[in-house]
Design a protein around this motif. Sequence first.
Motif, PDB file in Angstrom:
ATOM      1  N   LYS A 159       0.995  -0.800  -0.254  1.00 18.91           N
ATOM      2  CA  LYS A 159       0.054   0.256   0.040  1.00 18.91           C
ATOM      3  C   LYS A 159       0.831   1.552   0.154  1.00 18.91           C
ATOM      4  O   LYS A 159       0.656   2.281  -0.757  1.00 18.91           O
ATOM      5  CB  LYS A 159      -1.385   0.112   1.089  1.00 18.91           C
ATOM      6  CG  LYS A 159      -2.074   1.082   1.503  1.00 18.91           C
ATOM      7  CD  LYS A 159      -2.754   1.157   2.713  1.00 18.91           C
ATOM      8  CE  LYS A 159      -3.910   2.531   2.210  1.00 18.91           C
ATOM      9  NZ  LYS A 159      -3.287   3.848   2.840  1.00 18.91           N
ATOM     10  N   TYR A 184       3.255  -6.467  -6.003  1.00 20.51           N
ATOM     11  CA  TYR A 184       3.855  -4.957  -5.714  1.00 20.51           C
ATOM     12  C   TYR A 184       3.083  -4.680  -7.720  1.00 20.51           C
ATOM     13  O   TYR A 184       2.581  -3.605  -8.109  1.00 20.51           O
ATOM     14  CB  TYR A 184       4.963  -4.701  -5.849  1.00 20.51           C
ATOM     15  CG  TYR A 184       5.128  -4.383  -4.332  1.00 20.51           C
ATOM     16  CD1 TYR A 184       5.707  -3.216  -3.689  1.00 20.51           C
ATOM     17  CD2 TYR A 184       5.527  -5.730  -3.825  1.00 20.51           C
ATOM     18  CE1 TYR A 184       5.688  -3.233  -2.213  1.00 20.51           C
ATOM     19  CE2 TYR A 184       6.279  -5.906  -2.708  1.00 20.51           C
ATOM     20  CZ  TYR A 184       6.097  -4.623  -1.682  1.00 20.51           C
ATOM     21  OH  TYR A 184       6.609  -4.871  -0.051  1.00 20.51           O
ATOM     22  N   LYS A 202       1.378  -7.064  -9.448  1.00 16.08           N
ATOM     23  CA  LYS A 202      -0.283  -6.700 -10.125  1.00 16.08           C
ATOM     24  C   LYS A 202      -0.397  -6.302  -8.718  1.00 16.08           C
ATOM     25  O   LYS A 202      -1.890  -5.090  -9.667  1.00 16.08           O
ATOM     26  CB  LYS A 202      -0.293  -8.505  -8.916  1.00 16.08           C
ATOM     27  CG  LYS A 202      -1.827  -9.197  -9.092  1.00 16.08           C
ATOM     28  CD  LYS A 202      -1.666  -9.768 -10.396  1.00 16.08           C
ATOM     29  CE  LYS A 202      -2.922 -10.256 -10.734  1.00 16.08           C
ATOM     30  NZ  LYS A 202      -2.828 -10.987 -11.965  1.00 16.08           N
ATOM     31  N   GLU A 203      -0.422  -5.086  -8.154  1.00 16.79           N
ATOM     32  CA  GLU A 203      -1.339  -4.156  -7.489  1.00 16.79           C
ATOM     33  C   GLU A 203      -1.546  -2.759  -8.754  1.00 16.79           C
ATOM     34  O   GLU A 203      -2.165  -1.713  -8.699  1.00 16.79           O
ATOM     35  CB  GLU A 203      -1.275  -3.423  -5.905  1.00 16.79           C
ATOM     36  CG  GLU A 203      -1.563  -2.285  -5.794  1.00 16.79           C
ATOM     37  CD  GLU A 203      -3.064  -2.521  -6.013  1.00 16.79           C
ATOM     38  OE1 GLU A 203      -3.498  -1.253  -5.294  1.00 16.79           O
ATOM     39  OE2 GLU A 203      -3.316  -3.441  -5.594  1.00 16.79           O
ATOM     40  N   ASN A 239      -4.046  -3.950 -11.775  1.00 17.33           N
ATOM     41  CA  ASN A 239      -4.836  -3.192 -10.715  1.00 17.33           C
ATOM     42  C   ASN A 239      -5.142  -1.515 -11.250  1.00 17.33           C
ATOM     43  O   ASN A 239      -6.473  -1.081 -10.868  1.00 17.33           O
ATOM     44  CB  ASN A 239      -5.337  -3.192  -9.181  1.00 17.33           C
ATOM     45  CG  ASN A 239      -5.271  -4.872  -8.939  1.00 17.33           C
ATOM     46  OD1 ASN A 239      -5.415  -5.842  -9.558  1.00 17.33           O
ATOM     47  ND2 ASN A 239      -5.196  -5.567  -7.481  1.00 17.33           N
ATOM     48  N   ARG A 240      -4.507  -0.606 -10.336  1.00 13.61           N
ATOM     49  CA  ARG A 240      -3.741   0.166 -10.407  1.00 13.61           C
ATOM     50  C   ARG A 240      -4.338   0.878 -11.982  1.00 13.61           C
ATOM     51  O   ARG A 240      -4.340   2.146 -12.668  1.00 13.61           O
ATOM     52  CB  ARG A 240      -3.234   1.236  -9.981  1.00 13.61           C
ATOM     53  CG  ARG A 240      -3.483   0.593  -8.216  1.00 13.61           C
ATOM     54  CD  ARG A 240      -2.324   1.119  -7.267  1.00 13.61           C
ATOM     55  NE  ARG A 240      -2.760   0.979  -5.892  1.00 13.61           N
ATOM     56  CZ  ARG A 240      -2.516   1.902  -4.627  1.00 13.61           C
ATOM     57  NH1 ARG A 240      -1.967   3.119  -4.842  1.00 13.61           N
ATOM     58  NH2 ARG A 240      -2.809   1.235  -3.837  1.00 13.61           N
TER      59      ARG A 240
END
Length: 542
Positions: free
Chosen positions: A182, A219, A221-222, A226-227
């Motif tokens: 995060k 890291y 993947k996110e 995702n982002r």
Amino acid sequence: MIRTVATTPYDDQKPGTSGLRKKVPVFSQENYAENFIQSIFDALDGFKGKTLVLGGDGRYYNREVIQKVLCIAAANGFGKVMVGQGGILSTPAASHLIRKHKAFGGIILSASHNPGGPKEDFGIKYNAENGGPAPEKITDAIFSKSKAIKEYRIADAPAVDIDTVSTTTLEGMTVEVVDPVKDYAEMMEGLFDFKALRKLFESGFRMRFDAMHAVTGPYAKEIFENRLGAAEGTCRNYHPLPDFGGHHPDPNLVHAKHLYDDVMSAAGPEFGAASDGDGDRNMIVGKGMFVTPSDSLAIIAANATLAPGYARGIAGIARSMPTSAASDRVAEKLGVGIYETPTGWKFFGNLLDAGKVTLCGEESFGTGSNHVREKDGVWAVLFWLNIIAARGEGVKEIVEKHWAAYGRNYYSRHDYEEVESARANALIDELRGKLGSLPGTTVRGLTVEKADDFSYHDPVDHSVSEHQGVRVLFKGGSRVVFRLSGTGTSGATLRVYMERYEPDPKKHDIETQQALADLIAAADDIAGIRRHTGRDRPSVIT
């Protein structure tokens, strides 16, 4: 309950440039890990009640040592430990947590790009309050304490649940299990133009990121899928595994050849990237173009203002001595400082802290900036994506235009891995013995202009680091560098670096090993590589 345990020292706990690295069976010896962890704390002052950051790359023995560190930290008086969920925390993310939360320091459990498994490599590294690797004065103190240790303090307590984001206590010490991704992902959003990157992927741009079953999987993947909206399947091998899936988590043309082949295929993506065991290294590949780490640093520097976090320009560039001089030419054009340091990211820390440089890089696939105090693989990939989005050009076009503007530094590194230590040391000793007689001699048609054993004088703290690599410089700007690497755990790795500068764009399409053929032959003539190592070819060529 806190116990004091009597112990006896081990004589092999001297940290290298990246902490203490040994095989898992070595770390598994009675009190071995405990001794070293206690020695770290014994070498430090003023941490009572302070915060320690803790995490690793998920390799074999990571979870066990996480518990040991927690119990020893509690027994020694730390007020809080922030640990990555599941024991996972990339090296650059750990550096960021230390800096963001003003922690006293951090312990990172990793052997970086080395293999993992029951009989493979493990490592423990201490990072200081600036988020960077401990300077030599601290690592020397740790080694000194390890040689004299008689006891360690440890809390007797059940294993802490590190798989759930939560806050608990351990003998009065707070243990905060945090999402390892995060804070890092939010920092990246502040440095790069995520809106432009989302548009890039919306346009159909295809990318492949190989996390090599190492720490950057979550890291990537996110952030990428995702982002930024990259297609599902963009990230491969994104589940961290204790043995990295049986593979070697080193992002280079040998261990990540499948990624290179994928991007170069007719149906492959436009862009490919990979990172290593602990997430601090990177490999960049575009359709028709592999980007050398030296060129990557230079191109990022030349295009830095395209990224929002660097829009005001850069203060300077630092590179390790073996890294090619490609970035020197960018610094000269920009009118900023260029600093040549020994290998090891810790040497960049003083320059970054003093504001002398913004970007740093090493030829060993490491690039970073002043956003943390470690090299950063995912950051480098995002910077390349930002450049591609802003310029509307592919990797090959960007690189070739850079060469046309600045000239091309043909560059290669030959690694001779697991050479018997005595043989490797004999080679370097013999080289050092002939440095005075080399200037003026001719080898393979090349005239030696200068030969030395590189010494670094730190412009900030004025410390001196000697014997950092043997350099042989030829008239015309070509050079060969020889050094022994300290990142392995078996024998010695001899690294030989060859470099030739070519300003003429008409001569920029020669195959690299061909362009450096005379330098490769000269390196063997000068150092007697075959004679000393018994090898007729390197283990890895990059």
